[in-house]
Structure formats: C-alpha cells, structure tokens
Motif scaffolding. Structure first.
Motif, PDB file in Angstrom:
ATOM      1  N   PRO A 188       0.838  -1.199   0.000  1.00 42.86           N
ATOM      2  CA  PRO A 188       0.000   0.000   0.000  1.00 42.86           C
ATOM      3  C   PRO A 188       0.875   1.252   0.000  1.00 42.86           C
ATOM      4  O   PRO A 188       2.093   1.150   0.159  1.00 42.86           O
ATOM      5  N   PRO A 189       0.278   2.429  -0.185  1.00 47.09           N
ATOM      6  CA  PRO A 189       1.075   3.651  -0.023  1.00 47.09           C
ATOM      7  C   PRO A 189       1.495   3.769   1.440  1.00 47.09           C
ATOM      8  O   PRO A 189       0.661   3.573   2.330  1.00 47.09           O
ATOM      9  N   TYR A 190       2.761   4.047   1.688  1.00 46.03           N
ATOM     10  CA  TYR A 190       3.189   4.130   3.095  1.00 46.03           C
ATOM     11  C   TYR A 190       4.186   5.248   3.386  1.00 46.03           C
ATOM     12  O   TYR A 190       4.772   5.309   4.464  1.00 46.03           O
ATOM     13  N   ILE A 191       4.392   6.125   2.425  1.00 49.09           N
ATOM     14  CA  ILE A 191       5.333   7.225   2.671  1.00 49.09           C
ATOM     15  C   ILE A 191       4.584   8.352   3.388  1.00 49.09           C
ATOM     16  O   ILE A 191       3.472   8.706   2.993  1.00 49.09           O
ATOM     17  N   PRO A 192       5.165   8.896   4.484  1.00 51.01           N
ATOM     18  CA  PRO A 192       4.493  10.010   5.169  1.00 51.01           C
ATOM     19  C   PRO A 192       4.289  11.192   4.200  1.00 51.01           C
ATOM     20  O   PRO A 192       5.163  11.489   3.377  1.00 51.01           O
ATOM     21  N   ASN A 193       3.119  11.860   4.323  1.00 51.42           N
ATOM     22  CA  ASN A 193       2.752  12.932   3.389  1.00 51.42           C
ATOM     23  C   ASN A 193       3.837  13.976   3.168  1.00 51.42           C
ATOM     24  O   ASN A 193       3.976  14.504   2.080  1.00 51.42           O
ATOM     25  N   GLU A 194       4.558  14.306   4.242  1.00 53.59           N
ATOM     26  CA  GLU A 194       5.530  15.407   4.122  1.00 53.59           C
ATOM     27  C   GLU A 194       6.955  14.902   3.928  1.00 53.59           C
ATOM     28  O   GLU A 194       7.907  15.669   4.060  1.00 53.59           O
ATOM     29  N   ASP A 195       7.115  13.630   3.612  1.00 60.33           N
ATOM     30  CA  ASP A 195       8.468  13.079   3.450  1.00 60.33           C
ATOM     31  C   ASP A 195       9.201  13.776   2.294  1.00 60.33           C
ATOM     32  O   ASP A 195       8.674  13.829   1.178  1.00 60.33           O
ATOM     33  N   PRO A 196      10.409  14.318   2.568  1.00 61.07           N
ATOM     34  CA  PRO A 196      11.132  15.030   1.502  1.00 61.07           C
ATOM     35  C   PRO A 196      11.489  14.160   0.298  1.00 61.07           C
ATOM     36  O   PRO A 196      11.686  14.680  -0.803  1.00 61.07           O
ATOM     37  N   GLY A 235      -6.756 -18.995  10.170  1.00 61.51           N
ATOM     38  CA  GLY A 235      -5.385 -19.440   9.903  1.00 61.51           C
ATOM     39  C   GLY A 235      -4.766 -18.754   8.694  1.00 61.51           C
ATOM     40  O   GLY A 235      -3.624 -19.039   8.326  1.00 61.51           O
ATOM     41  N   GLY A 236      -5.495 -17.824   8.081  1.00 60.68           N
ATOM     42  CA  GLY A 236      -4.994 -17.102   6.898  1.00 60.68           C
ATOM     43  C   GLY A 236      -3.940 -16.063   7.277  1.00 60.68           C
ATOM     44  O   GLY A 236      -3.821 -15.673   8.441  1.00 60.68           O
ATOM     45  N   THR A 237      -3.197 -15.636   6.271  1.00 63.07           N
ATOM     46  CA  THR A 237      -2.072 -14.731   6.531  1.00 63.07           C
ATOM     47  C   THR A 237      -2.225 -13.408   5.784  1.00 63.07           C
ATOM     48  O   THR A 237      -2.639 -13.392   4.621  1.00 63.07           O
ATOM     49  N   LEU A 238      -1.864 -12.338   6.486  1.00 60.58           N
ATOM     50  CA  LEU A 238      -1.799 -11.001   5.882  1.00 60.58           C
ATOM     51  C   LEU A 238      -0.333 -10.598   5.776  1.00 60.58           C
ATOM     52  O   LEU A 238       0.415 -10.713   6.758  1.00 60.58           O
ATOM     53  N   LEU A 239       0.088 -10.152   4.598  1.00 59.97           N
ATOM     54  CA  LEU A 239       1.475  -9.712   4.402  1.00 59.97           C
ATOM     55  C   LEU A 239       1.480  -8.297   3.823  1.00 59.97           C
ATOM     56  O   LEU A 239       0.786  -8.034   2.839  1.00 59.97           O
ATOM     57  N   LEU A 240       2.274  -7.429   4.435  1.00 60.54           N
ATOM     58  CA  LEU A 240       2.294  -6.030   4.013  1.00 60.54           C
ATOM     59  C   LEU A 240       3.707  -5.520   3.790  1.00 60.54           C
ATOM     60  O   LEU A 240       4.589  -5.737   4.633  1.00 60.54           O
ATOM     61  N   GLU A 241       3.901  -4.817   2.679  1.00 59.58           N
ATOM     62  CA  GLU A 241       5.165  -4.085   2.532  1.00 59.58           C
ATOM     63  C   GLU A 241       5.042  -2.775   3.299  1.00 59.58           C
ATOM     64  O   GLU A 241       3.948  -2.226   3.445  1.00 59.58           O
ATOM     65  N   HIS A 242       6.184  -2.292   3.827  1.00 58.27           N
ATOM     66  CA  HIS A 242       6.162  -1.008   4.543  1.00 58.27           C
ATOM     67  C   HIS A 242       7.519  -0.341   4.445  1.00 58.27           C
ATOM     68  O   HIS A 242       8.480  -0.903   3.903  1.00 58.27           O
ATOM     69  N   GLY A 243       7.605   0.861   5.018  1.00 55.17           N
ATOM     70  CA  GLY A 243       8.838   1.642   4.968  1.00 55.17           C
ATOM     71  C   GLY A 243       9.898   1.105   5.920  1.00 55.17           C
ATOM     72  O   GLY A 243       9.610   0.303   6.812  1.00 55.17           O
ATOM     73  N   TYR A 244      11.140   1.585   5.713  1.00 55.43           N
ATOM     74  CA  TYR A 244      12.302   1.044   6.447  1.00 55.43           C
ATOM     75  C   TYR A 244      12.178   1.188   7.962  1.00 55.43           C
ATOM     76  O   TYR A 244      12.740   0.396   8.711  1.00 55.43           O
ATOM     77  N   ASP A 245      11.399   2.203   8.412  1.00 55.97           N
ATOM     78  CA  ASP A 245      11.311   2.446   9.861  1.00 55.97           C
ATOM     79  C   ASP A 245       9.913   2.151  10.405  1.00 55.97           C
ATOM     80  O   ASP A 245       9.553   2.613  11.482  1.00 55.97           O
ATOM     81  N   GLN A 246       9.129   1.378   9.662  1.00 57.39           N
ATOM     82  CA  GLN A 246       7.736   1.156  10.086  1.00 57.39           C
ATOM     83  C   GLN A 246       7.460  -0.250  10.612  1.00 57.39           C
ATOM     84  O   GLN A 246       6.322  -0.545  10.991  1.00 57.39           O
ATOM     85  N   ALA A 247       8.481  -1.111  10.656  1.00 55.88           N
ATOM     86  CA  ALA A 247       8.225  -2.516  11.027  1.00 55.88           C
ATOM     87  C   ALA A 247       7.582  -2.614  12.410  1.00 55.88           C
ATOM     88  O   ALA A 247       6.591  -3.333  12.596  1.00 55.88           O
ATOM     89  N   GLU A 248       8.146  -1.865  13.364  1.00 53.86           N
ATOM     90  CA  GLU A 248       7.611  -1.957  14.727  1.00 53.86           C
ATOM     91  C   GLU A 248       6.157  -1.496  14.770  1.00 53.86           C
ATOM     92  O   GLU A 248       5.297  -2.146  15.372  1.00 53.86           O
ATOM     93  N   GLY A 249       5.886  -0.382  14.088  1.00 54.37           N
ATOM     94  CA  GLY A 249       4.525   0.160  14.039  1.00 54.37           C
ATOM     95  C   GLY A 249       3.564  -0.845  13.424  1.00 54.37           C
ATOM     96  O   GLY A 249       2.459  -1.061  13.930  1.00 54.37           O
ATOM     97  N   VAL A 250       3.976  -1.463  12.328  1.00 49.80           N
ATOM     98  CA  VAL A 250       3.081  -2.405  11.639  1.00 49.80           C
ATOM     99  C   VAL A 250       2.879  -3.652  12.499  1.00 49.80           C
ATOM    100  O   VAL A 250       1.762  -4.160  12.619  1.00 49.80           O
ATOM    101  N   ARG A 251       3.953  -4.101  13.154  1.00 53.05           N
ATOM    102  CA  ARG A 251       3.802  -5.291  14.015  1.00 53.05           C
ATOM    103  C   ARG A 251       2.852  -5.007  15.179  1.00 53.05           C
ATOM    104  O   ARG A 251       2.035  -5.853  15.548  1.00 53.05           O
ATOM    105  N   SER A 252       2.925  -3.786  15.752  1.00 55.24           N
ATOM    106  CA  SER A 252       1.990  -3.484  16.851  1.00 55.24           C
ATOM    107  C   SER A 252       0.567  -3.434  16.350  1.00 55.24           C
ATOM    108  O   SER A 252      -0.359  -3.872  17.039  1.00 55.24           O
ATOM    109  N   LEU A 253       0.373  -2.895  15.149  1.00 53.15           N
ATOM    110  CA  LEU A 253      -0.991  -2.855  14.601  1.00 53.15           C
ATOM    111  C   LEU A 253      -1.519  -4.271  14.416  1.00 53.15           C
ATOM    112  O   LEU A 253      -2.673  -4.570  14.743  1.00 53.15           O
TER     113      LEU A 253
END
Ligand code: GLN
Length: 281
Positions: A188-196, A235-253
């Motif tokens: 999905p789109p995952y870059i913060p809106n104001e990312d340079p 028992g199904g699986t969800l897999l998501l691509e994310h940004g380099y610093d978002q793994a912890e955030g995505v895992r908590s979600l």
C-alpha cells in the motif's frame, strides 16, 4: 550525425551523470529500447553505426531522462520478477524490493495449492501477476481504487495470457465485501505525506495516491490491518510491505488486531520491508 553504439553510450552517460545516480545503466536501457535489442547486445557490437533517425530519437529520450522523467515512463515498461510489465504514470513503478513480498507469499502457498489470494492496491499488477504465474492453480483477486491503474494491470494480464487473476475496482476491501481469502497481500502507499523523498527521483512522477499514507505513512496499513480479519479464512495470513522504519509500528498494529506469528522479513538491502501475521478465528 551518425555515431557508434559506444560513442552514443559515452555521450549519454556523461549527459545524465549530473541528474541520475544510474547514468550509464539509464543510457544503456534507453539505447537498447531505441534499437529494439536486449541490453546485453550493446556490448557485443560497440562499433556498430546507429542510424540517424535512431540517434535523433535517442537524443530526445536522453533529454527526457535528464529532466528527471523515470526510465520506466520513457520506455513504458519495467521488469519485475520474471515479467516485463507495462507501466504508465497512472501506476506506481514496481520496485525490486517488492519481489520480497512475492517471495514471502510463495513461502506459505504450497506449489499446486488451489488457494484464494487477494492483492490490494495492485497498481500495474506486479504482485498479483507474479503470484498467478508461480501458483497457476490459485485464484488471485487484484483490487485498485484507480481505474486507469487497473486498466494497465488488465492489459498486462492479457498480454501475458494470465487467466487466474480477477481485477476489481475499489478501495482496499470494498470490492470484495463478502469474500474470504487464504492470503491477503498488499504494497500500500506508506510514505508520510511530508516526506522530503517525495520531491526526489522517480517519486516526483508517480501518483501520490499510490505513495503517501497520511501524516505517519500508516493510514492505509491501519485500514487494511483492521479489516483483514473479516476477510481471512481462519489461519490465513496477511502480508504487508512497509517503509524502512515502520516494522515496529506495523507489528503493533497486527498484534492489536489479534494477529499471531507476527514477523518481519528483510529485503536485499537488509531493510525491514515486509511484515506479516496469521489470524486464527
Ligand atoms: N517503496 C516505495 C518508495 O519508498 C514506496 C512505495 C509505496 O509507498 N508502496 O519509493
């Protein structure tokens, strides 16, 4: 105006050196495109004379690239997995790191399995079509909110004669309201809106809709994680691509939404890139 392959490549890489980090690669891809030959053939015949007409066309493409236009937009295609895909400014340009997402899905879908898989936000179809080729007995549903993007994905499927992908228009799960899948995958789109970075390189030319995910980049991922349990078989699986610093955030979600077996996979650059979890009812 005639020139050899070697001379043209040298002139073009010099011209692109200030604006592209991949100047000589760009010069080669564009020349191979103009000559309609595989890039490897350029090295076999460096002294070959290129026709004036082709030299002129090449000069135009090099100028376009020197102004920042993505190579994939100039050539109209990008290689991903084992496929050459049509790409237009309506879709994200497939990235090599997204092949990790395909690999992670293939790790859990047995060869020969007749599973039902969803690819949300398919863009030009890169993930769905790669999975469809590798797991021909699976049925893939690919959704996208953008009709122009979905048209490109459909065209890719037709050209590659891939029949086991169904394309549906709409945001995330909306077009699959009452369906359940064994696997749900999304880049999905995952870059913060104001990312340079959005003001740099190819990103300047790609659809914002496919890139940005709200103030922290996680808006789309939050929506997908929250709704995925109602669309997964037990028992199904969800897999998501994310940004380099978002793994912890995505895992908590994922954890907060009740997923288990949560883990993150690293891409070839050693960056946390794909997080996944299983959902047991
Ligand atoms: N990986 C892309 C980039 O950082 C972003 C793609 C996306 O948002 N899904 O350039």
């Amino acid at each position: 105006m005639s020139a050899t392959i070697a001379t043209l490549l040298r002139m073009a890489s010099n011209r692109l050196a200030d604006t592209s980090l991949t100047a000589s690669l760009d010069a080669e891809i564009l020349l191979a495109n103009v000559l309609e030959i595989p890039r490897s053939h350029l090295y076999a015949r460096p002294e070959q004379i290129v026709e004036d007409r082709q030299v002129r066309l090449y000069a135009l493409l090099v100028v376009a690239r020197s102004k920042g236009r993505p190579i994939a937009h100039i050539t109209g295609s990008r290689d991903f997995w084992s496929l050459t895909l049509k790409v237009t400014p309506a879709t994200l340009i497939p990235r090599p790191e997204t092949e990790l997402l395909v690999e992670e899905v293939l790790r859990i879908v047995p060869v020969g399995a007749h599973w039902y898989i969803a690819d949300l936000g398919t863009g030009c179809g890169a993930i769905a079509l790669s999975l469809a080729i590798e797991r021909p007995n699976c049925k893939i549903v690919a959704t996208d909110i953008s009709k122009p993007a979905l048209d490109v994905a459909r065209e890719n499927a037709d050209r590659l004669q891939i029949k086991n992908v169904e394309f549906l228009e709409g945001e995330w799960f909306i077009p699959v309201a009452n369906r359940r899948f064994s696997v749900i995958v999304s880049n999905p789109p995952y870059i913060p809106n104001e990312d340079p970075h959005l003001r740099e390189g190819d990103l300047r030319f790609e659809p914002r809709l496919a890139l940005t995910g709200g103030p922290d980049g996680l808006a789309a991922i939050r929506k997908i994680v929250l709704r995925a349990p109602t669309h997964l078989d037990s028992g199904g699986t969800l897999l998501l691509e994310h940004g380099y610093d978002q793994a912890e955030g995505v895992r908590s979600l994922l954890a907060a939404a009740g997923f288990t077996d949560i883990h993150t996979a690293l891409d070839l650059a050693g960056i946390n890139r794909v997080s996944s979890g299983r959902f047991e009812e």
